[in-house]
Design a protein around this motif. Structure first.
Motif, PDB file in Angstrom:
ATOM      1  N   GLY A 106     115.085   0.810   5.539  1.00  0.00           N
ATOM      2  CA  GLY A 106     113.775   1.388   5.233  1.00  0.00           C
ATOM      3  C   GLY A 106     113.188   1.942   6.508  1.00  0.00           C
ATOM      4  N   GLY A 107     111.962   1.519   6.867  1.00  0.00           N
ATOM      5  CA  GLY A 107     111.184   0.468   6.258  1.00  0.00           C
ATOM      6  C   GLY A 107     111.790  -0.916   6.430  1.00  0.00           C
ATOM      7  N   GLU A 108     111.028  -1.871   5.915  1.00  0.00           N
ATOM      8  CA  GLU A 108     111.443  -3.254   5.920  1.00  0.00           C
ATOM      9  C   GLU A 108     111.814  -3.640   4.494  1.00  0.00           C
ATOM     10  N   PRO A 109     113.116  -3.804   4.193  1.00  0.00           N
ATOM     11  CA  PRO A 109     113.515  -4.083   2.809  1.00  0.00           C
ATOM     12  C   PRO A 109     112.913  -5.367   2.259  1.00  0.00           C
ATOM     13  N   LEU A 110     112.683  -6.361   3.132  1.00  0.00           N
ATOM     14  CA  LEU A 110     112.109  -7.614   2.651  1.00  0.00           C
ATOM     15  C   LEU A 110     110.661  -7.454   2.218  1.00  0.00           C
ATOM     16  N   ALA A 111     110.037  -6.299   2.524  1.00  0.00           N
ATOM     17  CA  ALA A 111     108.675  -6.035   2.078  1.00  0.00           C
ATOM     18  C   ALA A 111     108.641  -5.389   0.695  1.00  0.00           C
ATOM     19  N   PHE A 112     109.813  -5.091   0.127  1.00  0.00           N
ATOM     20  CA  PHE A 112     109.881  -4.497  -1.207  1.00  0.00           C
ATOM     21  C   PHE A 112     109.704  -5.583  -2.251  1.00  0.00           C
ATOM     22  N   ALA A 113     108.723  -5.411  -3.144  1.00  0.00           N
ATOM     23  CA  ALA A 113     108.481  -6.409  -4.180  1.00  0.00           C
ATOM     24  C   ALA A 113     109.691  -6.497  -5.106  1.00  0.00           C
ATOM     25  N   GLY A 114     110.275  -7.670  -5.197  1.00  0.00           N
ATOM     26  CA  GLY A 114     111.445  -7.856  -6.043  1.00  0.00           C
ATOM     27  C   GLY A 114     112.761  -7.684  -5.332  1.00  0.00           C
ATOM     28  N   PHE A 115     112.748  -7.560  -3.999  1.00  0.00           N
ATOM     29  CA  PHE A 115     114.005  -7.338  -3.274  1.00  0.00           C
ATOM     30  C   PHE A 115     114.970  -8.503  -3.481  1.00  0.00           C
ATOM     31  N   ASP A 116     114.474  -9.733  -3.408  1.00  0.00           N
ATOM     32  CA  ASP A 116     115.351 -10.887  -3.572  1.00  0.00           C
ATOM     33  C   ASP A 116     115.997 -10.880  -4.953  1.00  0.00           C
ATOM     34  N   ASP A 117     115.208 -10.543  -5.988  1.00  0.00           N
ATOM     35  CA  ASP A 117     115.761 -10.485  -7.342  1.00  0.00           C
ATOM     36  C   ASP A 117     116.809  -9.380  -7.462  1.00  0.00           C
ATOM     37  N   LEU A 118     116.535  -8.231  -6.838  1.00  0.00           N
ATOM     38  CA  LEU A 118     117.493  -7.126  -6.890  1.00  0.00           C
ATOM     39  C   LEU A 118     118.806  -7.532  -6.240  1.00  0.00           C
ATOM     40  N   LEU A 119     118.722  -8.145  -5.058  1.00  0.00           N
ATOM     41  CA  LEU A 119     119.937  -8.535  -4.353  1.00  0.00           C
ATOM     42  C   LEU A 119     120.732  -9.551  -5.169  1.00  0.00           C
ATOM     43  N   THR A 120     120.032 -10.524  -5.761  1.00  0.00           N
ATOM     44  CA  THR A 120     120.709 -11.537  -6.574  1.00  0.00           C
ATOM     45  C   THR A 120     121.394 -10.909  -7.775  1.00  0.00           C
ATOM     46  N   ARG A 121     120.704 -10.011  -8.424  1.00  0.00           N
ATOM     47  CA  ARG A 121     121.267  -9.365  -9.611  1.00  0.00           C
ATOM     48  C   ARG A 121     122.486  -8.520  -9.273  1.00  0.00           C
ATOM     49  N   LEU A 122     122.413  -7.784  -8.160  1.00  0.00           N
ATOM     50  CA  LEU A 122     123.567  -6.991  -7.732  1.00  0.00           C
ATOM     51  C   LEU A 122     124.743  -7.891  -7.386  1.00  0.00           C
ATOM     52  N   ALA A 123     124.458  -9.031  -6.746  1.00  0.00           N
ATOM     53  CA  ALA A 123     125.531  -9.955  -6.389  1.00  0.00           C
ATOM     54  C   ALA A 123     126.200 -10.544  -7.620  1.00  0.00           C
ATOM     55  N   ARG A 143     113.689 -18.355   2.219  1.00  0.00           N
ATOM     56  CA  ARG A 143     114.185 -17.079   1.709  1.00  0.00           C
ATOM     57  C   ARG A 143     115.630 -16.861   2.135  1.00  0.00           C
ATOM     58  N   LEU A 144     115.946 -17.264   3.351  1.00  0.00           N
ATOM     59  CA  LEU A 144     117.305 -17.095   3.845  1.00  0.00           C
ATOM     60  C   LEU A 144     118.293 -17.928   3.033  1.00  0.00           C
ATOM     61  N   ARG A 145     117.886 -19.147   2.662  1.00  0.00           N
ATOM     62  CA  ARG A 145     118.774 -19.985   1.850  1.00  0.00           C
ATOM     63  C   ARG A 145     119.090 -19.323   0.516  1.00  0.00           C
ATOM     64  N   ALA A 146     118.097 -18.610  -0.049  1.00  0.00           N
ATOM     65  CA  ALA A 146     118.306 -17.960  -1.338  1.00  0.00           C
ATOM     66  C   ALA A 146     119.175 -16.708  -1.220  1.00  0.00           C
ATOM     67  N   LEU A 147     119.043 -15.977  -0.105  1.00  0.00           N
ATOM     68  CA  LEU A 147     119.746 -14.698   0.048  1.00  0.00           C
ATOM     69  C   LEU A 147     121.132 -14.846   0.665  1.00  0.00           C
ATOM     70  N   ALA A 148     121.310 -15.854   1.501  1.00  0.00           N
ATOM     71  CA  ALA A 148     122.554 -15.977   2.274  1.00  0.00           C
ATOM     72  C   ALA A 148     123.819 -15.924   1.416  1.00  0.00           C
ATOM     73  N   PRO A 149     123.859 -16.577   0.243  1.00  0.00           N
ATOM     74  CA  PRO A 149     125.116 -16.531  -0.529  1.00  0.00           C
ATOM     75  C   PRO A 149     125.488 -15.144  -1.021  1.00  0.00           C
ATOM     76  N   HIS A 150     124.541 -14.210  -1.003  1.00  0.00           N
ATOM     77  CA  HIS A 150     124.780 -12.903  -1.611  1.00  0.00           C
ATOM     78  C   HIS A 150     125.072 -11.801  -0.596  1.00  0.00           C
ATOM     79  N   VAL A 151     124.850 -12.028   0.686  1.00  0.00           N
ATOM     80  CA  VAL A 151     124.964 -10.945   1.666  1.00  0.00           C
ATOM     81  C   VAL A 151     126.207 -11.114   2.517  1.00  0.00           C
ATOM     82  N   GLY A 152     126.836  -9.989   2.810  1.00  0.00           N
ATOM     83  CA  GLY A 152     127.946 -10.029   3.738  1.00  0.00           C
ATOM     84  C   GLY A 152     127.472 -10.105   5.172  1.00  0.00           C
ATOM     85  N   GLU A 153     126.334  -9.427   5.465  1.00  0.00           N
ATOM     86  CA  GLU A 153     125.841  -9.389   6.835  1.00  0.00           C
ATOM     87  C   GLU A 153     124.355  -9.050   6.819  1.00  0.00           C
TER      88      GLU A 153
END
Length: 708
Positions: A106-123, A143-153
């Motif tokens: 972006g921008g700061e992606p973590l400032a996007f409303a629903g970013f965590d849900d989007l990342l989880t759904r894509l994963a 937040r990191l604990r929730a996102l970490a399983p879904h991100v490569g980097e």
């Protein structure tokens, strides 16, 4: 929608733990989404293969950002036209067609409303490798604990003036693969070896060294700087890699594929999808194709290949690159993910006479090619007006007019794209009421509509909602509010003059259908909308005006003292004048001298200052409480003072009715404390002032209509 969602849920889940094939031109790539392992096969059997989709999407999910870093090249709080569902539909569709990775920025992606849900759904529903680039401040442990399983980097943007170490320590403790991005500028080189050593200690996987792409010559590395950078990379204790914008420069630095095609890959191997739903080759390209679906992306990627493969119109772009030899046959294996480090330049002018505003826009339309260097028509126009063209200027994305208000806008600009257009506005007797470069607030249309009766107003409210244009606030028989700028499909045969013009045209059509008058301006909107309070507020004084200007250096500011008839207060590289009347020639003289001029009403001004230690060896910053104590003696009791830690620099905001007194006081404070200061000024109640101007426009339009 329910049936489609049920079918989606019933479909087999793709695996992110299996290699995915991806055809390149003449080669085959196998990619493992979970680990980032790449296996490339070049051979006789792969010669006939051609790309069917980009390999990577750099997705600018939003331009919003919670910071205001001095180095940032974009509108850091501009909103997003994406929803979670819309972004998921596009990315999942691209995944089915061969896309391998998406890197959010972006921008700061973590400032996007629903970013965590989007990342989880894509994963859960795609096999895409998922990554994002962040400033880190919104990345909490939970937040990191929730996102970490879904991100490569996860990549963190690291600069000398940001407190990045605690975020990297958090990532290291969580066992997340992380890297950092560092902008390699002449000012950064002396401290770069120590920074790389510290990053190695923190367990950083790699450092991406980014090349500056923009108009500021002080940020470009010369031959000696490039030589020194190559030496630093050779001695780096952590893996360092060059951004694609370096192209084939820094030849001593080894590449992943020595001898392969030297092109950066923008528009072919990877594409950028922006927050306003356009497809670009990279964030530095100016023009984009509107996209709403995965099919739109692939059609534009294929049909506009020639433009996507062209160079960005900014110094520092790697294109054109030397075409190199095809890779020899064989199999190559490497590990790595792609990162996203992608970046509003605005002019709002007002003319007293409608014909002057109309002529300003009409003279710009011939030869206007959005995002491209000025064509011969514009060059001839500026020459006739006696206006010197600055190097690197490019045409804006959008041009629009409503009554006496003219608007020129470019999203994701790396610098001031059109200073000569600002000069032309002042030269012709207009005044720039908003002259934004690297604006920090979301830039949207502030619109006012005036109706003849309540029934028409109510019908227009319904139309605005049904067409998903905006929800506006009532005041009597008027409607006021903010309208996001978005791409609008116009009637067949109508010229596409950009997203701003399309949105204005949509508002004008609704106004005409319901017998309303329309007034509008672009304006930066603060994070929290307060429309009931803004509409109830008393407008600022109309018996005086102010002129604010900033210059590249103090010498050019000082040189303006005589030109403004002694009416201005000048301190360091800033200028402010207060008078019953501000002649337009003042603004033109400032623009011609290399400054940026903005007219304000006579109400209170908000001066926003950010401070940094002048010594690079001493980067310690005052805490907000200490800054407030130290700064208060330089002000009076009537001045409202607020301080903040900001990102890492201390910052102060002073709201005052006497900016001519406060400006030199802030400069004196910075000098006496050994601080470098960046200063910005704006009306304390900008939106209240905009509403007052729109109300005046509506009253004049209504009176003119009734006297016909």
């Amino acid at each position: 929608m329910g049936i489609l969602r049920a079918m989606e849920d019933a479909s087999p889940l793709p695996s992110r733990d299996e290699f995915r094939p991806h055809a390149l031109d003449g080669a085959l790539l196998w990619f493992h989404p979970r680990t980032g392992t790449n296996v490339r096969w070049d051979g006789a059997e792969t010669r006939r293969l051609t790309r069917r989709a980009p390999r990577v999407a750099l997705f600018g999910i939003t331009n919003r950002c919670n910071l205001a870093c001095s180095f940032c090249s974009r509108d850091r709080e501009a909103g997003s036209e994406w929803t979670v569902d819309g972004a998921f539909d596009v990315l999942s569709g691209l995944a089915r067609r061969g896309l391998l990775e998406v890197a959010f920025g972006g921008g700061e992606p973590l400032a996007f409303a629903g970013f965590d849900d989007l990342l989880t759904r894509l994963a859960e529903r795609t096999a895409l490798a998922l990554h994002f680039t962040t400033n880190g401040t919104l990345l909490t442990e939970r937040r990191l604990r929730a996102l970490a399983p879904h991100v490569g980097e996860i990549r963190v943007s690291v600069y000398r003036d940001t407190p990045w170490e605690d975020r990297l320590e958090l990532l290291a403790a969580a066992g997340v693969t992380f890297g950092v991005n560092v902008l390699a500028t002449p000012a950064q080189l002396p401290s770069l070896p120590a920074l790389l050593a510290r990053l190695a200690q923190l367990g950083c996987r790699d450092v991406a060294l980014l090349r500056y792409v923009g108009l500021d010559p002080d940020n470009h590395l010369g031959p000696e700087g490039e030589r020194r950078l190559a030496e630093i990379i050779a001695d780096s204790p952590v893996r360092a890699r060059l951004s694609v914008c370096f192209g084939d420069r820094l030849e001593p630095v080894p590449r992943l594929f020595e001898g392969v095609d030297g092109d950066c890959g923008a528009g072919l191997d990877f594409v950028t999808i922006t927050s306003d739903r356009t497809l670009k080759a990279c964030s530095f390209q100016k023009r984009g194709a509107p996209v709403r679906s995965a099919d739109d992306v692939l059609v534009a990627w294929s049909a506009e290949r020639a433009r996507l493969l062209g160079p960005a119109p900014l110094p520092g772009c790697a294109r054109p690159a030397r075409r190199k030899a095809r890779l020899s046959d064989g199999i190559r294996i490497w590990q790595g993910f792609s990162g996203n480090n992608s970046g509003d330049c605005v002019l709002v002018g007002r003319f007293e006479e409608l014909d002057d505003a109309r002529r300003y826009i009409d003279d710009l339309l011939p030869g206007w090619t959005p995002g491209e260097p000025f064509g011969k028509e514009w060059l001839s126009l500026l020459e006739r007006e006696g206006i010197r063209l600055e190097g690197g200027e490019v045409a804006p994305d959008s041009i629009a007019r409503v009554g006496g208000s003219v608007m020129v806008h470019t999203g994701m600009a790396a610098d001031d794209d059109f200073p000569s257009l600002r000069a032309l506005l002042w030269k012709r007797g207009g005044r720039a009421v908003y002259s934004g470069v690297h604006e920090h607030d979301p830039v949207e249309i502030v619109a006012g509509l005036r109706f003849e009766d309540a029934a028409s107003l109510e019908a227009a409210e319904i139309a605005l909602a049904v067409d998903d244009v905006a929800v506006l606030e009532r005041r009597g028989l008027d409607l006021y509010g903010q309208v996001p700028v978005r791409h609008v499909s116009l009637s067949y045969g109508a010229p596409d003059l950009g997203a701003l013009h399309g949105t204005i045209s949509q508002l004008q059509a609704i106004a005409e259908r319901h017998g309303a008058h329309l007034a509008a301006e672009l304006a930066p909107l603060p994070g929290e909308a307060r429309w009931p309070r803004w509409l109830a507020a008393r407008p600022p004084s109309a018996d005086r005006a102010r002129l604010w200007a900033s210059f590249p250096d103090a010498a050019r500011a000082a040189a303006m003292a005589g030109s403004l008839d002694g009416r201005a207060v000048i301190a360091d590289r800033y200028l402010i004048a207060t008078s019953a009347r501000i002649p337009a020639r003042y603004g033109f003289q400032i623009q011609r001298a290399g400054g940026t001029a903005e007219w304000m009403d006579g109400g209170p001004v908000r001066l926003s200052a950010t401070f940094q230690r002048r010594s690079q060896e001493n980067t310690a910053s005052m805490e907000p409480a200490a800054l407030k104590v130290a700064l208060r003696p330089y002000l009076t009791a009537e001045d409202e003072l607020a301080t903040d830690k900001g990102w890492s620099h201390p910052s102060a905001t002073v709201s005052t009715a006497e900016p001519g007194r406060v400006l030199p006081a802030l400069v004196d404070f910075a000098r006496s404390h050994g601080l470098e200061m960046w200063l910005d000024a704006a009306p304390r109640d900008r939106i209240v002032a905009v509403i007052a101007r729109l109300e005046g426009d509506l009253a004049r339009a209504q009176k003119a209509a009734r006297t016909k």
